[in-house]
Design a protein around this motif. Structure first.
Motif, PDB file in Angstrom:
ATOM      1  N   GLY A  32     -14.689 -64.839 -14.763  1.00 42.46           N
ATOM      2  CA  GLY A  32     -13.698 -63.755 -14.627  1.00 42.46           C
ATOM      3  C   GLY A  32     -12.973 -63.718 -13.292  1.00 42.46           C
ATOM      4  N   THR A  34     -10.074 -65.111 -12.506  1.00 40.06           N
ATOM      5  CA  THR A  34      -8.645 -64.860 -12.722  1.00 40.06           C
ATOM      6  C   THR A  34      -8.389 -63.379 -12.980  1.00 40.06           C
ATOM      7  OG1 THR A  34      -8.541 -67.043 -13.698  1.00 40.06           O
ATOM      8  CG2 THR A  34      -6.634 -65.646 -14.050  1.00 40.06           C
ATOM      9  N   GLU A  51      -5.989 -70.412  -8.624  1.00 42.08           N
ATOM     10  CA  GLU A  51      -6.272 -71.850  -8.650  1.00 42.08           C
ATOM     11  C   GLU A  51      -5.127 -72.557  -9.400  1.00 42.08           C
ATOM     12  OE1 GLU A  51      -9.707 -72.665 -11.096  1.00 42.08           O
ATOM     13  OE2 GLU A  51     -10.658 -73.276  -9.240  1.00 42.08           O
ATOM     14  N   TRP A  56      -3.063 -79.149 -11.806  1.00 41.91           N
ATOM     15  CA  TRP A  56      -4.080 -80.132 -12.207  1.00 41.91           C
ATOM     16  C   TRP A  56      -3.797 -80.739 -13.567  1.00 41.91           C
ATOM     17  CZ3 TRP A  56      -8.829 -76.494 -11.062  1.00 41.91           C
ATOM     18  CH2 TRP A  56      -8.913 -76.289  -9.679  1.00 41.91           C
ATOM     19  N   PHE A  79     -10.334 -86.409  -9.603  1.00 39.61           N
ATOM     20  CA  PHE A  79     -10.103 -84.976  -9.784  1.00 39.61           C
ATOM     21  C   PHE A  79     -10.543 -84.199  -8.549  1.00 39.61           C
ATOM     22  CE2 PHE A  79     -10.622 -80.659 -10.916  1.00 39.61           C
ATOM     23  CZ  PHE A  79      -9.553 -80.410 -11.745  1.00 39.61           C
ATOM     24  N   ASN A  80     -11.725 -84.500  -8.054  1.00 43.86           N
ATOM     25  CA  ASN A  80     -12.244 -83.725  -6.916  1.00 43.86           C
ATOM     26  C   ASN A  80     -11.432 -83.930  -5.652  1.00 43.86           C
ATOM     27  OD1 ASN A  80     -14.516 -82.153  -7.828  1.00 43.86           O
ATOM     28  ND2 ASN A  80     -15.476 -84.096  -8.336  1.00 43.86           N
ATOM     29  N   THR A 109     -15.805 -76.460  -4.265  1.00 45.05           N
ATOM     30  CA  THR A 109     -15.612 -77.854  -4.697  1.00 45.05           C
ATOM     31  C   THR A 109     -16.781 -78.691  -4.194  1.00 45.05           C
ATOM     32  OG1 THR A 109     -13.211 -77.732  -4.872  1.00 45.05           O
ATOM     33  CG2 THR A 109     -14.139 -79.897  -4.439  1.00 45.05           C
ATOM     34  N   PHE A 113     -19.101 -78.405  -7.583  1.00 47.79           N
ATOM     35  CA  PHE A 113     -18.580 -79.479  -8.439  1.00 47.79           C
ATOM     36  C   PHE A 113     -18.955 -80.878  -7.942  1.00 47.79           C
ATOM     37  CE2 PHE A 113     -15.978 -75.831  -9.525  1.00 47.79           C
ATOM     38  CZ  PHE A 113     -16.033 -75.883 -10.904  1.00 47.79           C
ATOM     39  N   ARG A 168      -9.153 -73.073 -23.757  1.00 46.64           N
ATOM     40  CA  ARG A 168      -8.220 -73.909 -22.991  1.00 46.64           C
ATOM     41  C   ARG A 168      -8.385 -75.328 -23.543  1.00 46.64           C
ATOM     42  NH1 ARG A 168      -9.821 -72.986 -17.042  1.00 46.64           N
ATOM     43  NH2 ARG A 168      -8.278 -71.371 -16.671  1.00 46.64           N
ATOM     44  N   GLU A 171     -10.722 -77.846 -22.042  1.00 44.36           N
ATOM     45  CA  GLU A 171     -12.146 -77.508 -21.957  1.00 44.36           C
ATOM     46  C   GLU A 171     -12.848 -77.476 -23.320  1.00 44.36           C
ATOM     47  OE1 GLU A 171     -11.751 -74.770 -17.912  1.00 44.36           O
ATOM     48  OE2 GLU A 171     -11.947 -73.783 -19.840  1.00 44.36           O
TER      49      GLU A 171
HETATM   50  P1  DGT Z   1     -12.335 -67.786 -14.583  1.00 48.34           P
HETATM   51  O1  DGT Z   1     -11.058 -67.073 -14.320  1.00 48.34           O
HETATM   52  O2  DGT Z   1     -13.472 -67.237 -13.787  1.00 48.34           O
HETATM   53  O3  DGT Z   1     -12.614 -67.894 -16.032  1.00 48.34           O
HETATM   54  O4  DGT Z   1     -12.171 -69.229 -14.009  1.00 48.34           O
HETATM   55  P2  DGT Z   1     -11.406 -70.487 -14.523  1.00 48.34           P
HETATM   56  O5  DGT Z   1     -12.182 -71.147 -15.587  1.00 48.34           O
HETATM   57  O6  DGT Z   1      -9.977 -70.172 -14.826  1.00 48.34           O
HETATM   58  O7  DGT Z   1     -11.421 -71.378 -13.218  1.00 48.34           O
HETATM   59  P3  DGT Z   1     -12.513 -72.417 -12.695  1.00 48.34           P
HETATM   60  O8  DGT Z   1     -12.302 -72.599 -11.251  1.00 48.34           O
HETATM   61  O9  DGT Z   1     -13.869 -71.940 -13.009  1.00 48.34           O
HETATM   62  O10 DGT Z   1     -12.194 -73.763 -13.427  1.00 48.34           O
HETATM   63  C1  DGT Z   1     -10.992 -74.228 -13.989  1.00 48.34           C
HETATM   64  C2  DGT Z   1     -11.289 -75.606 -14.544  1.00 48.34           C
HETATM   65  O11 DGT Z   1     -11.223 -76.575 -13.501  1.00 48.34           O
HETATM   66  C3  DGT Z   1     -12.680 -75.747 -15.117  1.00 48.34           C
HETATM   67  O12 DGT Z   1     -12.622 -76.580 -16.266  1.00 48.34           O
HETATM   68  C4  DGT Z   1     -13.502 -76.418 -14.027  1.00 48.34           C
HETATM   69  C5  DGT Z   1     -12.498 -77.197 -13.269  1.00 48.34           C
HETATM   70  N1  DGT Z   1     -12.686 -77.200 -11.804  1.00 48.34           N
HETATM   71  C6  DGT Z   1     -12.318 -76.213 -10.962  1.00 48.34           C
HETATM   72  N2  DGT Z   1     -12.522 -76.565  -9.698  1.00 48.34           N
HETATM   73  C7  DGT Z   1     -13.037 -77.805  -9.728  1.00 48.34           C
HETATM   74  C8  DGT Z   1     -13.454 -78.705  -8.718  1.00 48.34           C
HETATM   75  O13 DGT Z   1     -13.368 -78.451  -7.529  1.00 48.34           O
HETATM   76  N3  DGT Z   1     -13.960 -79.906  -9.149  1.00 48.34           N
HETATM   77  C9  DGT Z   1     -14.087 -80.204 -10.469  1.00 48.34           C
HETATM   78  N4  DGT Z   1     -14.627 -81.362 -10.826  1.00 48.34           N
HETATM   79  N5  DGT Z   1     -13.671 -79.392 -11.441  1.00 48.34           N
HETATM   80  C10 DGT Z   1     -13.158 -78.206 -11.073  1.00 48.34           C
END
Ligand code: DGT
Length: 230
Positions: A32, A34, A51, A56, A79-80, A109, A113, A168, A171
């Motif tokens: 949560g 966002t 983010e 990306w 990606f990282n 990160t 990750f 999404r 995902e």
């Molecule tokens: P929310 O709003 O809490 O539901 O968060 P999300 O899902 O919009 O945002 P987040 O940061 O948890 O992740 C977005 C996507 O990007 C998710 O599939 C994981 C990936 N991701 C985010 N940051 C990183 C990173 O630094 N490294 C890697 N490998 N993946 C990442």
């Protein structure tokens, strides 16, 4: 005496009039973040920096997020290292308002990750070393610090359900194990504090609730989340 804000971990953030603050919102995928950023975006003292998922999914025509999930061993390093770049851009964006709120940080990160990818062997020893050297270099630079970490702590099962519900497209194939592993890494980093000294105090919020209750929690904790700025 400067006034102080005490957070749930009893750590203190000094308040100075006119000072600008950076707050990083952390937590598992689907916890949560966002929603919290959207909520506080309405405040005139907050600049919410989401983010860059759009960035990306289109890196000069390449969908890095999709590739990451299609073939993690091939694409995790790319990606990282790209995520790291976009995070430095978020950290170093000049403050437009007293509180700059970031969705994740260089720190997640690294500690969540990258750590997860290394443990699962989707990045190798050299790739891990390169990412970590970049992390050390970047976090030693001015402008990459944070004043407060807000940890949205949710049960991995709740996160997984939310991810499946929002569907999404990139995902679609996220395995539950990833969410469980990322949960443990967030706990290790922010609650157990096993990753060395934290860059800032941590405010832990229970993020298992539905939207209406979450907004109530945000209101109750508003002053702490905004480092006392109103
Ligand atoms: P929310 O709003 O809490 O539901 O968060 P999300 O899902 O919009 O945002 P987040 O940061 O948890 O992740 C977005 C996507 O990007 C998710 O599939 C994981 C990936 N991701 C985010 N940051 C990183 C990173 O630094 N490294 C890697 N490998 N993946 C990442």
């Amino acid at each position: 005496l400067a006034s102080k804000v005490l957070n749930e971990d009893n750590m203190q953030i000094p308040l100075k009039p006119g000072r600008k603050y950076t707050v990083s919102i952390e937590g598992n995928i689907g916890c949560g973040k966002t929603t919290l950023l959207e909520y506080f975006k309405a405040s005139k003292v907050v600049e919410a920096i989401k983010e860059p998922v759009d960035q990306w999914t289109n890196v000069q025509g390449h969908n890095a997020l999709q590739l990451l999930y299609q073939d993690p061993s091939r694409w995790s390093f790319s990606f990282n290292i790209y995520a790291q770049l976009t995070r430095v851009q978020m950290h170093t964006r000049p403050h437009a308002k007293p509180v700059k709120m970031l969705e994740r940080s260089l720190f997640s990160t690294r500690h969540c990750f990258v750590e997860n990818d290394y443990r699962n062997e989707t990045i190798n020893g050299l790739e891990y070393a390169i990412l970590n050297e970049w992390f050390e270099y970047l976090t030693a630079m001015p402008g990459t610090g944070v004043d407060l970490i807000v940890y949205l702590r949710a049960d991995p099962k709740v996160c997984y359900e939310r991810i499946m519900k929002r569907s999404r497209k990139e995902e679609a194939g996220v395995p539950y194990k990833l969410i469980d592993d990322l949960h443990n890494l967030h706990e290790d980093w922010l609650v157990e504090q096993n990753c060395g000294k934290l860059p800032a105090p941590v405010l832990v919020l229970d993020a298992n609730n539905e939207y209406a209750q979450m907004t109530q929690i945000y209101e109750e904790k508003r002053s702490e989340i905004l480092c006392g700025v109103s």
